[in-house]
Scaffold this motif. Structure first.
Motif, PDB file in Angstrom:
ATOM      1  N   ASP A  39       0.896   6.402  -6.940  1.00  0.00           N
ATOM      2  CA  ASP A  39      -0.441   6.803  -7.360  1.00  0.00           C
ATOM      3  C   ASP A  39      -0.671   8.294  -7.100  1.00  0.00           C
ATOM      4  OD1 ASP A  39      -2.955   6.063  -8.477  1.00  0.00           O
ATOM      5  OD2 ASP A  39      -3.842   6.085  -6.473  1.00  0.00           O
ATOM      6  N   ASN A  40      -0.022   8.809  -6.065  1.00  0.00           N
ATOM      7  CA  ASN A  40      -0.156  10.226  -5.715  1.00  0.00           C
ATOM      8  C   ASN A  40       0.855  11.110  -6.438  1.00  0.00           C
ATOM      9  OD1 ASN A  40      -2.241   9.686  -3.910  1.00  0.00           O
ATOM     10  ND2 ASN A  40      -0.845   9.392  -2.189  1.00  0.00           N
ATOM     11  N   SER A  85       0.821  -1.214   0.000  1.00  0.00           N
ATOM     12  CA  SER A  85       0.000   0.000   0.000  1.00  0.00           C
ATOM     13  C   SER A  85       0.851   1.258   0.000  1.00  0.00           C
ATOM     14  CB  SER A  85      -0.942   0.003   1.208  1.00  0.00           C
ATOM     15  OG  SER A  85      -1.905  -1.017   1.101  1.00  0.00           O
ATOM     16  N   THR A  86       1.916   1.249   0.782  1.00  0.00           N
ATOM     17  CA  THR A  86       2.791   2.422   0.851  1.00  0.00           C
ATOM     18  C   THR A  86       3.424   2.709  -0.497  1.00  0.00           C
ATOM     19  OG1 THR A  86       3.291   2.015   3.183  1.00  0.00           O
ATOM     20  CG2 THR A  86       4.818   3.423   1.971  1.00  0.00           C
ATOM     21  N   VAL A  87       3.957   1.659  -1.137  1.00  0.00           N
ATOM     22  CA  VAL A  87       4.621   1.844  -2.423  1.00  0.00           C
ATOM     23  C   VAL A  87       3.611   2.252  -3.493  1.00  0.00           C
ATOM     24  CG1 VAL A  87       6.045   0.756  -4.197  1.00  0.00           C
ATOM     25  CG2 VAL A  87       6.412   0.174  -1.790  1.00  0.00           C
ATOM     26  N   PHE A  88       2.459   1.568  -3.516  1.00  0.00           N
ATOM     27  CA  PHE A  88       1.439   1.881  -4.515  1.00  0.00           C
ATOM     28  C   PHE A  88       0.945   3.320  -4.352  1.00  0.00           C
ATOM     29  CE2 PHE A  88      -2.730   2.176  -6.355  1.00  0.00           C
ATOM     30  CZ  PHE A  88      -2.669   1.392  -7.500  1.00  0.00           C
ATOM     31  N   GLN A  89       0.602   3.696  -3.139  1.00  0.00           N
ATOM     32  CA  GLN A  89       0.053   5.029  -2.913  1.00  0.00           C
ATOM     33  C   GLN A  89       1.061   6.121  -3.230  1.00  0.00           C
ATOM     34  OE1 GLN A  89      -1.517   5.040   1.084  1.00  0.00           O
ATOM     35  NE2 GLN A  89      -3.145   3.592   0.574  1.00  0.00           N
ATOM     36  N   LYS A 123       2.253  12.884  -9.565  1.00  0.00           N
ATOM     37  CA  LYS A 123       1.618  13.357 -10.798  1.00  0.00           C
ATOM     38  C   LYS A 123       2.309  12.863 -12.066  1.00  0.00           C
ATOM     39  CE  LYS A 123       4.142  17.765 -10.726  1.00  0.00           C
ATOM     40  NZ  LYS A 123       4.970  17.510 -11.912  1.00  0.00           N
ATOM     41  N   ASP A 124       3.582  12.463 -11.963  1.00  0.00           N
ATOM     42  CA  ASP A 124       4.338  12.080 -13.155  1.00  0.00           C
ATOM     43  C   ASP A 124       4.265  10.598 -13.484  1.00  0.00           C
ATOM     44  OD1 ASP A 124       5.175  14.714 -13.504  1.00  0.00           O
ATOM     45  OD2 ASP A 124       6.943  14.426 -12.225  1.00  0.00           O
ATOM     46  N   PHE A 125       3.650   9.785 -12.608  1.00  0.00           N
ATOM     47  CA  PHE A 125       3.690   8.337 -12.781  1.00  0.00           C
ATOM     48  C   PHE A 125       2.305   7.714 -12.910  1.00  0.00           C
ATOM     49  CE2 PHE A 125       7.906   9.034 -11.074  1.00  0.00           C
ATOM     50  CZ  PHE A 125       8.678   8.059 -11.686  1.00  0.00           C
ATOM     51  N   MET A 126       2.254   6.633 -13.701  1.00  0.00           N
ATOM     52  CA  MET A 126       1.146   5.688 -13.701  1.00  0.00           C
ATOM     53  C   MET A 126       1.593   4.499 -12.838  1.00  0.00           C
ATOM     54  SD  MET A 126       0.718   5.749 -17.838  1.00  0.00           S
ATOM     55  CE  MET A 126      -0.686   4.635 -17.881  1.00  0.00           C
ATOM     56  N   VAL A 127       0.646   3.774 -12.262  1.00  0.00           N
ATOM     57  CA  VAL A 127       1.047   2.696 -11.352  1.00  0.00           C
ATOM     58  C   VAL A 127       0.108   1.498 -11.504  1.00  0.00           C
ATOM     59  CG1 VAL A 127      -0.322   3.608  -9.434  1.00  0.00           C
ATOM     60  CG2 VAL A 127       1.667   2.176  -8.946  1.00  0.00           C
ATOM     61  N   ARG A 128       0.668   0.313 -11.294  1.00  0.00           N
ATOM     62  CA  ARG A 128      -0.104  -0.934 -11.363  1.00  0.00           C
ATOM     63  C   ARG A 128       0.450  -1.921 -10.335  1.00  0.00           C
ATOM     64  NH1 ARG A 128      -4.444  -0.978 -13.847  1.00  0.00           N
ATOM     65  NH2 ARG A 128      -3.696  -0.781 -15.998  1.00  0.00           N
ATOM     66  N   GLN A 129      -0.451  -2.605  -9.623  1.00  0.00           N
ATOM     67  CA  GLN A 129      -0.019  -3.709  -8.777  1.00  0.00           C
ATOM     68  C   GLN A 129       0.147  -4.946  -9.646  1.00  0.00           C
ATOM     69  OE1 GLN A 129      -2.571  -4.786  -5.511  1.00  0.00           O
ATOM     70  NE2 GLN A 129      -1.145  -6.344  -4.736  1.00  0.00           N
ATOM     71  N   CYS A 130       1.311  -5.571  -9.552  1.00  0.00           N
ATOM     72  CA  CYS A 130       1.628  -6.777 -10.314  1.00  0.00           C
ATOM     73  C   CYS A 130       1.972  -7.904  -9.351  1.00  0.00           C
ATOM     74  CB  CYS A 130       2.803  -6.516 -11.261  1.00  0.00           C
ATOM     75  SG  CYS A 130       2.557  -5.126 -12.386  1.00  0.00           S
ATOM     76  N   ALA A 131       2.158  -9.098  -9.891  1.00  0.00           N
ATOM     77  CA  ALA A 131       2.503 -10.234  -9.039  1.00  0.00           C
ATOM     78  C   ALA A 131       3.310 -11.264  -9.817  1.00  0.00           C
ATOM     79  CB  ALA A 131       1.254 -10.887  -8.474  1.00  0.00           C
ATOM     80  N   TRP A 132       4.289 -11.830  -9.141  1.00  0.00           N
ATOM     81  CA  TRP A 132       4.997 -13.003  -9.658  1.00  0.00           C
ATOM     82  C   TRP A 132       4.284 -14.236  -9.109  1.00  0.00           C
ATOM     83  CZ3 TRP A 132       9.792 -15.190  -6.826  1.00  0.00           C
ATOM     84  CH2 TRP A 132      10.167 -16.423  -7.406  1.00  0.00           C
ATOM     85  N   LYS A 176       5.400   3.865 -13.861  1.00  0.00           N
ATOM     86  CA  LYS A 176       5.923   4.263 -15.166  1.00  0.00           C
ATOM     87  C   LYS A 176       5.666   5.743 -15.402  1.00  0.00           C
ATOM     88  CE  LYS A 176       4.985   3.335 -20.088  1.00  0.00           C
ATOM     89  NZ  LYS A 176       4.299   4.628 -20.382  1.00  0.00           N
ATOM     90  N   ARG A 177       6.725   6.469 -15.758  1.00  0.00           N
ATOM     91  CA  ARG A 177       6.522   7.865 -16.141  1.00  0.00           C
ATOM     92  C   ARG A 177       5.609   7.923 -17.359  1.00  0.00           C
ATOM     93  NH1 ARG A 177       9.223  11.991 -13.813  1.00  0.00           N
ATOM     94  NH2 ARG A 177      10.958  11.402 -12.450  1.00  0.00           N
ATOM     95  N   ARG A 178       4.740   8.880 -17.368  1.00  0.00           N
ATOM     96  CA  ARG A 178       3.780   8.997 -18.457  1.00  0.00           C
ATOM     97  C   ARG A 178       4.493   9.223 -19.789  1.00  0.00           C
ATOM     98  NH1 ARG A 178      -1.145   9.385 -15.992  1.00  0.00           N
ATOM     99  NH2 ARG A 178      -1.074   9.938 -13.783  1.00  0.00           N
ATOM    100  N   LYS A 179       3.972   8.566 -20.812  1.00  0.00           N
ATOM    101  CA  LYS A 179       4.463   8.707 -22.185  1.00  0.00           C
ATOM    102  C   LYS A 179       5.920   8.266 -22.341  1.00  0.00           C
ATOM    103  CE  LYS A 179       1.249  12.479 -23.185  1.00  0.00           C
ATOM    104  NZ  LYS A 179       1.084  13.881 -23.671  1.00  0.00           N
ATOM    105  N   THR A 180       6.302   7.227 -21.580  1.00  0.00           N
ATOM    106  CA  THR A 180       7.626   6.623 -21.761  1.00  0.00           C
ATOM    107  C   THR A 180       7.448   5.200 -22.280  1.00  0.00           C
ATOM    108  OG1 THR A 180       7.654   5.978 -19.410  1.00  0.00           O
ATOM    109  CG2 THR A 180       8.751   8.038 -20.009  1.00  0.00           C
ATOM    110  N   LYS A 181       8.545   4.575 -22.664  1.00  0.00           N
ATOM    111  CA  LYS A 181       8.475   3.306 -23.403  1.00  0.00           C
ATOM    112  C   LYS A 181       7.902   2.156 -22.590  1.00  0.00           C
ATOM    113  CE  LYS A 181      12.879   3.416 -24.046  1.00  0.00           C
ATOM    114  NZ  LYS A 181      14.283   3.196 -24.471  1.00  0.00           N
ATOM    115  N   PHE A 182       7.175   1.310 -23.282  1.00  0.00           N
ATOM    116  CA  PHE A 182       6.655   0.055 -22.738  1.00  0.00           C
ATOM    117  C   PHE A 182       6.560  -0.901 -23.915  1.00  0.00           C
ATOM    118  CE2 PHE A 182       3.031  -2.702 -21.336  1.00  0.00           C
ATOM    119  CZ  PHE A 182       3.672  -3.281 -20.253  1.00  0.00           C
ATOM    120  N   ASN A 183       7.376  -1.946 -23.899  1.00  0.00           N
ATOM    121  CA  ASN A 183       7.531  -2.824 -25.060  1.00  0.00           C
ATOM    122  C   ASN A 183       6.605  -4.029 -25.052  1.00  0.00           C
ATOM    123  OD1 ASN A 183       9.621  -1.120 -25.930  1.00  0.00           O
ATOM    124  ND2 ASN A 183      11.152  -2.277 -24.772  1.00  0.00           N
ATOM    125  N   GLN A 184       5.465  -3.921 -24.379  1.00  0.00           N
ATOM    126  CA  GLN A 184       4.474  -4.991 -24.369  1.00  0.00           C
ATOM    127  C   GLN A 184       3.138  -4.451 -24.859  1.00  0.00           C
ATOM    128  OE1 GLN A 184       5.305  -7.968 -23.995  1.00  0.00           O
ATOM    129  NE2 GLN A 184       7.177  -7.975 -22.780  1.00  0.00           N
TER     130      GLN A 184
END
Length: 226
Positions: free
Chosen positions: A95-96, A88-92, A98-107, A132-140
């Motif tokens: 998420d707060n 929660s700490t890392v996600f929030q 302004k320059d980043f998008m965020v997603r919870q993932c899992a292995w 992920k910084r907005r409008k930066t590369k994502f190869n998937q």
């Protein structure tokens, strides 16, 4: 600092990295609670096997300060494997931001250890926060945030992540020649993944034993490549 395993406290090295000076962070931070909970399990009267990762899960930094530095130095994406109490700490934080998008993932571990399986569901997943910084590369394209990979059976480090998983993340968020940073590199898996994939790396490890193991892994890899 580039393409080196550095034995140091990452919080001492962060100031040497310029703003947005690396393309990607992939790191597995100390979970903190794993060792503590292992020792607390005496209350279960021996029903659960003690889990003790020693120094590998010893948190040595303030988490918010660490995240602030990660956000500052990264021009692209960040993957942080973390414990359930830290999710929660890392996600929030991101998420707060302004320059980043965020997603919870899992292995998802395709071959989880059978420890305590007679008492409860197997421990078969670990959390990872992707920012992920907005409008930066994502190869998937339209790929799941749950990654299926087996655990390794000959681990140098008690919380070592599988090389193929880390390679997948590096490929997903960088191109050849980019720089991958791991401030908690452990036995060097992120550095190995970067080297194999033609990326640069900066790798820091506070524990002398694991730093030496990481250096040895890179040296052996270089010998095999050349």
């Amino acid at each position: 600092m580039l393409n080196q395993i550095i034995h140091a406290d990452c919080m001492d090295i962060f100031p040497s990295v310029k703003d947005q000076g690396v393309d990607l962070i992939v790191t597995d931070i100390p979970y903190g609670a794993v060792t503590k909970n292992g020792s607390d399990r005496a209350k279960y009267d021996g029903q659960l096997r003690k889990v003790d990762k020693g120094d590998a899960d010893l948190v040595t930094f303030d988490l918010i300060e660490f995240l602030e530095q990660c956000a500052r130095v990264t021009s692209g994406s960040i993957y942080i494997f973390c414990g359930i109490e830290q999710v929660s700490t890392v996600f929030q934080f991101f998420d707060n931001h302004k320059d980043f998008m965020v997603r919870q993932c899992a292995w998802k571990k395709t071959n989880p250890a059978p420890s305590n399986g007679q008492h409860m569901w197997l421990s078969s997943m670990e959390n990872c926060i992707f920012a992920k910084r907005r409008k930066t590369k994502f190869n998937q394209l339209c790929k799941s945030a749950v990654w299926d990979y087996p655990t390794g059976r000959s681990k140098i480090h008690p919380t070592e992540k599988p090389l193929e998983l880390i390679k997948y993340l590096v490929q997903s968020s960088t191109d050849e020649g980019d720089t991958v940073f791991d401030p908690c590199v452990g036995s060097g898996t992120t550095a190995v993944a970067a080297k194999v994939l033609g990326r640069n790396y900066i790798a820091i490890e506070i524990n002398a034993e694991y730093a030496t193991a990481a250096i040895n892994r890179i040296e052996q890899l270089e010998l095999s490549l050349f």
